[in-house]
Design a protein around this motif. Structure first.
Motif, PDB file in Angstrom:
ATOM      1  N   ASP A 121       0.858  -1.168   0.000  1.00 29.03           N
ATOM      2  CA  ASP A 121       0.000   0.000   0.000  1.00 29.03           C
ATOM      3  C   ASP A 121       0.903   1.230   0.000  1.00 29.03           C
ATOM      4  N   ILE A 122       0.990   1.910  -1.164  1.00 25.65           N
ATOM      5  CA  ILE A 122       1.944   3.005  -1.310  1.00 25.65           C
ATOM      6  C   ILE A 122       1.572   4.184  -0.417  1.00 25.65           C
ATOM      7  N   GLU A 123       0.268   4.473  -0.281  1.00 22.89           N
ATOM      8  CA  GLU A 123      -0.142   5.579   0.597  1.00 22.89           C
ATOM      9  C   GLU A 123       0.281   5.316   2.044  1.00 22.89           C
TER      10      GLU A 123
ATOM     11  N   SER B 159      13.353   8.495  -0.874  1.00 22.62           N
ATOM     12  CA  SER B 159      12.316   7.458  -0.948  1.00 22.62           C
ATOM     13  C   SER B 159      10.941   8.083  -1.090  1.00 22.62           C
ATOM     14  N   LEU B 160      10.688   9.162  -0.355  1.00 20.64           N
ATOM     15  CA  LEU B 160       9.390   9.843  -0.448  1.00 20.64           C
ATOM     16  C   LEU B 160       9.153  10.387  -1.854  1.00 20.64           C
ATOM     17  N   ALA B 161      10.211  11.002  -2.413  1.00 19.91           N
ATOM     18  CA  ALA B 161      10.086  11.556  -3.774  1.00 19.91           C
ATOM     19  C   ALA B 161       9.769  10.455  -4.766  1.00 19.91           C
ATOM     20  N   ASN B 162      10.389   9.297  -4.571  1.00 19.38           N
ATOM     21  CA  ASN B 162      10.161   8.153  -5.452  1.00 19.38           C
ATOM     22  C   ASN B 162       8.709   7.680  -5.365  1.00 19.38           C
ATOM     23  N   PHE B 163       8.209   7.554  -4.132  1.00 23.74           N
ATOM     24  CA  PHE B 163       6.844   7.057  -3.952  1.00 23.74           C
ATOM     25  C   PHE B 163       5.782   8.050  -4.435  1.00 23.74           C
ATOM     26  N   LYS B 164       6.101   9.338  -4.346  1.00 25.73           N
ATOM     27  CA  LYS B 164       5.124  10.357  -4.724  1.00 25.73           C
ATOM     28  C   LYS B 164       5.115  10.641  -6.222  1.00 25.73           C
TER      29      LYS B 164
END
Length: 887
Positions: free
Chosen positions: A821-823, A881-886
């Motif tokens: 769950d990416i969120e 990692s946050l930039a990648n997921f967003k």
């Protein structure tokens, strides 16, 4: 028991009792000519007969035994020479205490012969416990060569050497200032004196100048010795005292009139510039006394009480006398002031008593020429130290040697073979006991009562252990084969006590070095790096460690920490960790054992080997080279690290794992070949490990060996082979391991369940690696649960919403859409970012705070900088990692 019936768990106790007995009774420790066609001899530092095994002994045994087992397997005629030292002072102390406890008598209540007989009886009954304890560690010397420093052969060696040196004029008797131990009531050598910091004082005393109003202020740390003063000394160029040189000073209390002398020894800048000279109780004053022909006044009895020269203070111990004398000086108005002063004071290393310098008639050995020869042997690399830096300790004593005080006022030891005629006063040395004077033929003959310093007989150890000087014993013990010995392993604390003296004595009497290599091992300390002591209650009992963890685990721990380091911090938890390694080896064998009956005796041709088989054999070959090379250089740590990493990281974690599909498959030929490689590799593993972990390896060998093969202890040690170098396969598989490890780490970082299968995309410009990865999709699935693998060049587009890890050759991407769950992952990372930001800000504020930076200790600032750097890296990683997921 059939070949595959092996107990579920390894019992170290069973293996230890079983195999040591078999080795010992089977004469496996005896030297036998082998393929090397060369001898190899290690000289065991003889432990004291009073000794019990401690951690330092355990390291001694481990490093020497590993070496002798290695050389035995390399085909050398390998001899490890065992023995025991009579330990004059220590042994006499033990028996004196025992006699007092049991009979309330001192040695002086017996004749010398009666008391020495008591010591021999104690030695036979209780002495030598350590020799039995060495066996528990797996020590494999040839016990038939065992020798005691007071056995017949060493005694003959001592008497011959003493007599020859005496007749050459190198041993002489002299009134000389020595270190007197008032508890042992014996002279001890400089090397046996420990200097400890003691809180004392400088006592400023006033000496009157005769026929004058002048008083001299003299500072001393030992005011009681003024009763032995025979001069006052000043520097010849000191303007303050030039007019007084040649006049007379009056020593306080005893009122002795003494000359005021000029001598360059006095330091004008130090103290008051005036020195009281007590030739009978100070080493430097003794030399001044010799230069100026001063009388010597000895104020002490042998027990450090004041004698008749102590006047009203006669009978008081030095410590009490000092207090009383200071009170008298104060009463006389001749104690000007007292200044606190911390200084080094000599203590006996055995008795712990304060040493009193005292002039006494002693026997000395002139070592000046012998020392020079011993220095040259190391300077010209006839003998080499490992690590080389320890040569400096050796040189520091031998380049400026003091003649050796070799007499001791004891009863236990080698009695000095000097005889005196009571009728004609003739004195002579003899190799045999004498009852008739060779000069006047009278029988009024007595032997010198003193014994020789224990290190005198220890200094002859390389010779006497091989039978010297008895020709028959030398032939029986193969002196010509094993002398000079090859290697000496010992601690740095006895380089000058023992190593230097063996070099001097051996070269004097054989003109040959006693050993070619000297390995100086570390000192064992506790886990915090502290010296082990009774007061700290931090000692580690080797026998307890063996009982709890097994001898192999204990040995491997010591060896793994032993290289060119000065100290080993021994932590029982680390021993426990290596016990797990021992169990890992056992369990690995249990896992592969059922398939080994399929194995052929010989490896298939290289062309028939698979890539994985070539990889493990090439890795094993590399480890063989590292271990052979590192043991030769005494880098036990490198050797242990190499085999540990191979067994854990290569053999068990990878080769066994990639073999499971084959061993459980239907291809009989592939299964047979894999079993052959597994058996070959495991036989080599136990052989490589044997010098360090002899018990488990001998036990496993009993399952691995053919019917006609002998014990592992005398099998060939694995050697590097050019035929087993498979560089391409090594590189390919090691890159594969990097990638699989990366995938596993990525999975763990986002909590993907172990059994859940994933898609992975690899980006690499290494063409060979790309092909290898593509051909191993089955292993990607079995080892990392990768059900879809794409391998592309680095020029191609990277997937979004992925986590990524880069190795030196490949970028590993694990797409997460549909997997987690990416969120939820973004929310988790946002929380981690807030926490990481706070941590980073905390350290940053300190680094920008001028008050903190100017007041904090350097080590604290360094630590804060390091913490700030790590916090910043962590924050950046989370942000990436946050930039990648967003995205």
């Amino acid at each position: 028991m059939s070949k595959i019936e092996i107990p579920k768990t390894y019992s170290s106790k069973d293996a230890e009792s079983k195999w040591y007995d078999i080795w010992d009774k089977g004469n496996y420790f005896a030297p036998k000519p082998g393929k090397a066609k060369e001898s190899y001899c290690i000289l065991m530092p003889p432990p004291n007969v009073t000794g019990k095994l401690h951690a330092g002994h355990a390291l001694d045994v481990t490093t020497q035994d590993a070496l002798i087992r290695f050389k035995r397997m390399k085909g050398f005629e390998a001899l490890w020479l065992p023995g025991m030292d009579h330990a004059g002072i220590a042994t006499q102390n033990v028996v004196e205490k025992l006699v007092w406890e049991q009979e309330k008598k001192t040695r002086h209540d017996f004749t010398r012969e009666e008391f020495v007989e008591k010591i021999w009886k104690w030695k036979e009954e209780y002495g030598g416990i350590i020799a039995k304890q060495q066996r528990s560690l797996g020590a494999s010397p040839d016990w038939n060569y065992s020798m005691f420093t007071m056995d017949e052969i060493p005694n003959r060696a001592v008497r011959k050497v003493f007599t020859d040196l005496y007749n050459e004029g190198l041993i002489y008797q002299s009134d000389y200032i020595i270190n007197w131990d008032p508890v042992l009531q014996s002279a001890i050598s400089d090397a046996e004196v420990e200097h400890k910091e003691v809180k004392g004082a400088f006592y400023h005393l006033l000496y009157k100048v005769k026929d004058s109003d002048v008083t001299l202020e003299i500072a001393t740390t030992r005011p009681e010795t003024l009763l032995g003063d025979t001069a006052v000394c000043v520097h010849p160029e000191d303007e303050r005292f030039k007019d007084l040189i040649g006049k007379t000073a009056i020593v306080p209390i005893c009122n002795r009139e003494v000359p005021i002398l000029a001598d360059d020894y006095v330091d004008m800048e130090k103290g008051t510039g005036c020195l009281k000279v007590t030739p009978g109780h100070d080493f430097n004053d003794f030399e001044i006394g010799k230069r100026h022909d001063l009388p010597i006044v000895n104020i002490l009895n042998k027990d450090a009480t004041l004698n008749e020269h102590g006047l009203d203070f006669e009978g008081l111990h030095v410590k009490k006398a000092r207090k009383a004398i200071l009170e008298k000086l104060e009463e006389l108005g001749q104690l000007k002031e007292v200044k606190d002063h911390v200084h080094q004071v000599g203590h006996g290393d055995r008795s712990k008593a304060v040493i009193e310098p005292m002039v006494s008639k002693q026997w000395f050995l002139n070592v000046q020429d012998m020392a020079s020869v011993a220095v040259d042997a190391v300077e010209t690399d006839k003998t080499t130290f490992y690590p080389k830096s320890w040569e400096n300790t050796y040189f520091s004593w031998l380049r400026e040697p003091k003649n050796w005080c070799i007499s001791r006022q004891l009863w236990w030891g080698h009695q000095i073979p000097v005889f005196y005629c009571g009728d004609c006063n003739h004195q002579w040395a003899s190799e045999t006991d004498e009852s008739t004077c060779p000069k006047c033929n009278k029988s009024n003959v007595t032997q010198d009562p003193d014994v020789l310093d224990t290190w005198f007989s220890s200094g002859l150890w390389p010779l006497s252990t091989l039978g010297w000087p008895d020709e028959k014993a030398m032939e029986e013990r193969k002196f010509s084969t094993f002398y000079p010995t090859t290697t000496l392993v010992t601690g740095y604390d006895i380089i000058f006590f023992w190593v230097a003296r063996m070099m001097m004595m051996s070269m004097k009497f054989t003109n040959t070095i006693p050993f070619k290599k000297v390995y100086i091992h570390a000192i064992v300390r506790d886990k915090l790096g502290r010296k082990m002591s009774k007061s700290l209650n931090n000692g580690i009992d080797p026998l307890e460690m063996i009982e709890q963890y097994g001898a192999d685990a204990f040995r491997f721990t010591l060896a793994a920490g032993s290289g060119y380091n000065r100290a080993i911090n021994l932590d029982p938890e680390r021993i426990g960790g290596f016990r797990n390694f021992i169990n890992k080896i056992w369990n690995a064998y249990r896992f592969i054992a059922p398939t080994l009956e399929l194995a052929d005796k010989e490896l298939p041709e290289a062309s028939k080997l698979t890539g994985h088989e070539k990889w493990i054999l090439s890795e094993l070959n590399s480890v063989s080279k590292v271990m052979n090379d590192s043991i030769e250089e005494f880098r036990y740590d490198d050797s242990c690290n190499a085999i540990y990493a191979f067994v854990y990281d290569k053999f068990c974690s990878w080769f066994v794992e990639v073999s499971k599909n084959i061993l459980n498959g239907e291809d009989a030929a592939a299964k047979k070949q894999r079993a052959t490689v597994l058996k070959y590799a495991f036989r080599k593993i136990v052989a490589l490990l044997h010098p360090f972990t002899p018990y488990i390896t001998e036990e496993l060998w009993s399952y691995l060996k053919d019917e006609n093969e002998d014990l592992l202890i005398i099998q060939d040690y694995p050697e590097f082979s050019d035929d087993l170098v498979f560089t391409k396969e090594q590189n390919d598989m090691n890159k594969f391991i990097d990638v699989i490890t990366g995938i596993r780490n990525l999975r763990a970082s986002v909590n993907i369940k172990p059994k859940e299968e994933v898609k992975v995309e690899l980006f690499t410009d290494d063409a060979e690696a790309a092909v290898y990865f593509g051909n191993n999709k089955e292993n990607f699935l079995s080892l990392a649960k990768v059900n879809s693998l794409d391998v592309r060049s680095k020029s191609e587009h990277r997937p979004e919403k992925s986590i990524m890890l880069a190795t030196t050759h490949t970028e590993v991407f694990l797409p997460l859409e549909g997997v987690i769950d990416i969120e939820e992952q973004v929310a988790r990372l946002e929380k981690q970012k807030v926490k990481a930001q706070k941590e980073f800000d905390k350290y940053s504020k300190k680094l920008t705070n001028e008050k903190f930076m100017s007041n904090a200790p350097d080590d604290v600032v360094v630590e804060v900088r390091q913490n700030a750097k790590e916090a910043e890296e962590k924050l950046k990683s989370i942000e990436n990692s946050l930039a990648n997921f967003k995205s």
